[in-house]
Design an enzyme around this catalytic site. Sequence first.
Site, mmCIF file in Angstrom:
data_model
loop_
_atom_site.group_PDB
_atom_site.id
_atom_site.type_symbol
_atom_site.label_atom_id
_atom_site.label_comp_id
_atom_site.label_asym_id
_atom_site.label_seq_id
_atom_site.Cartn_x
_atom_site.Cartn_y
_atom_site.Cartn_z
ATOM 1 N N HIS A 1 0.890 -1.250 -0.131
ATOM 2 C CA HIS A 1 -0.037 0.077 -0.021
ATOM 3 C C HIS A 1 0.792 1.151 0.119
ATOM 4 C CE1 HIS A 1 0.942 -0.350 4.374
ATOM 5 N NE2 HIS A 1 0.833 0.902 4.322
ATOM 6 N N ASP B 1 0.540 5.109 1.909
ATOM 7 C CA ASP B 1 -0.308 5.718 3.176
ATOM 8 C C ASP B 1 -1.331 6.600 2.618
ATOM 9 O OD1 ASP B 1 1.163 4.135 4.714
ATOM 10 O OD2 ASP B 1 2.522 5.179 5.030
ATOM 11 N N HIS C 1 4.671 -0.012 0.131
ATOM 12 C CA HIS C 1 5.508 -0.693 1.105
ATOM 13 C C HIS C 1 4.748 -1.727 1.644
ATOM 14 C CE1 HIS C 1 3.746 2.665 3.003
ATOM 15 N NE2 HIS C 1 3.490 2.075 4.404
ATOM 16 N N ARG D 1 5.075 6.629 14.412
ATOM 17 C CA ARG D 1 4.892 7.103 13.125
ATOM 18 C C ARG D 1 4.353 8.457 12.843
ATOM 19 N NH1 ARG D 1 1.171 3.996 8.471
ATOM 20 N NH2 ARG D 1 0.084 5.853 8.949
HETATM 21 C C1 SIN Z 1 3.070 1.088 7.694
HETATM 22 O O1 SIN Z 1 2.515 0.618 6.743
HETATM 23 O O2 SIN Z 1 2.966 2.208 7.847
HETATM 24 C C2 SIN Z 1 3.896 0.238 8.860
HETATM 25 C C3 SIN Z 1 5.142 -0.496 8.495
HETATM 26 C C4 SIN Z 1 5.682 -1.144 9.416
HETATM 27 O O3 SIN Z 1 5.257 -1.375 10.491
HETATM 28 O O4 SIN Z 1 6.575 -1.686 9.147
#
Ligand code: SIN
Length: 310
Positions: free
Chosen positions: A106, A108, A256, A272
Site C-alpha cells: 500500500h 499511506d 510498502h 509514526r
Molecule cells: C506502515 O505500513 O505504515 C507500517 C510499516 C511497518 O510497521 O513496518
Amino acid sequence: MSGITVTPVGYALGAEVTGIDLAQPMSREDAQAVLDAWHRHLILVFPDQHITPEQQIAFSRHFGELDQHESQPFNRHPDHDEMMLITNKLVRGKPSQTKTAGQNWHTDLSYTIRPAKGTTLYCLEKPSVGGDTLFANMYLAYETLSDKMRQFLDGLEGVHDASLVASLDKRDPALTAEFKRLNPLVIHPAVRTHPGTGRRALYVNQRVRNFLGMSEGESRAIIDYLCDYAVQPRFVYRHRWRLNDMIMWDNRCLTHLAVGDYDPAEPRHMLRTSFLGEYVGRLLNPGDAATAAAPAQARDLAVALSNAHD
Ligand code: SIN
C-alpha cells in the site's frame, strides 16, 4: 553547506543518511540536502537516532503539514495527534489496533483525497529476528512497462477502498466501522507525476478495488498483474530494522509492506508520523460510472491478462 553523508543501501531505492543528529534542530542546508536525497533515493534511513516524539514531529514538519489522524481512529499517540503507535504492545491496557498494520502492499492514506506525501517511522523496540519492512520503487514499475500498457494506464483512475486495508478483521469492530464510515471510496489517477522530480510513477496497489468505468471483474486481473509486477525483487528494498533507526519514505513513488515475519510474543514498537501532500483525489460520486461497461480495449486487455495467469 550540509555535512550529511548519503550512502545507497539498495540499487532500486534506499539510502542511509549519517552526519545528522535528529535530536537537534535541522539547519536549512541539511533540510534541503535531506529533501534532495529523499527525492533521489525514495526511502532514507537515519541510523542510531535518539529522539523524543516532539523531535520526530519537529523533523517531520520540515517536509509538510502533519496528518492529525482524523481519518484513522486507531492508536493515536496519547499526547500527540500527529503521531500514531505502530505496535504489538498493549495500548492503554488494551490490545493494539495496529499490531498487524501495513501487511499488504500500500501507499499511506491513498483512501483519502489528500494522501500522505511522506511517512516517518522510528524504531523503539524490535523483535530479535524479522519484523522487516519492504519498499518497492513505483517509478521503475511504471517506466519498465510496455509503451502500450503505459498508454492504457495513463488514462485510468483507480477506486481506492479503505476496507481493503489489511487485516481489519483483527481490529476492534466498532473502530473499524468508524474507520470505514470516515473513509468513503476515493478516486486517484493510476499514474501520478511526482511534483518534486517530474517522474511518473504507478499509483496502483492492493487497496484499489477497480478502475473507474470498468467492473471489478475486468479490473481485478489488471490490478493483480500490476501489483505483482511492481514488487518484483529487482524493484524492492528490504529494511531490516535496528533499534533507533528512523526512516522516511515517499508515498508518491513507492509502495510498502510490513512483512509480519516475527514472533508476536516479542515486542515491535514504532512511532509514526505522516506529512500530507497534494489533493490528488476526489470522492467517488454516485454519478461516476465505477462499474459501467469498459471500453473494448480495456476488456480485451483484462481478458488477455486473466488468461496469462491461468
Ligand atoms: C506502515 O505500513 O505504515 C507500517 C510499516 C511497518 O510497521 O513496518
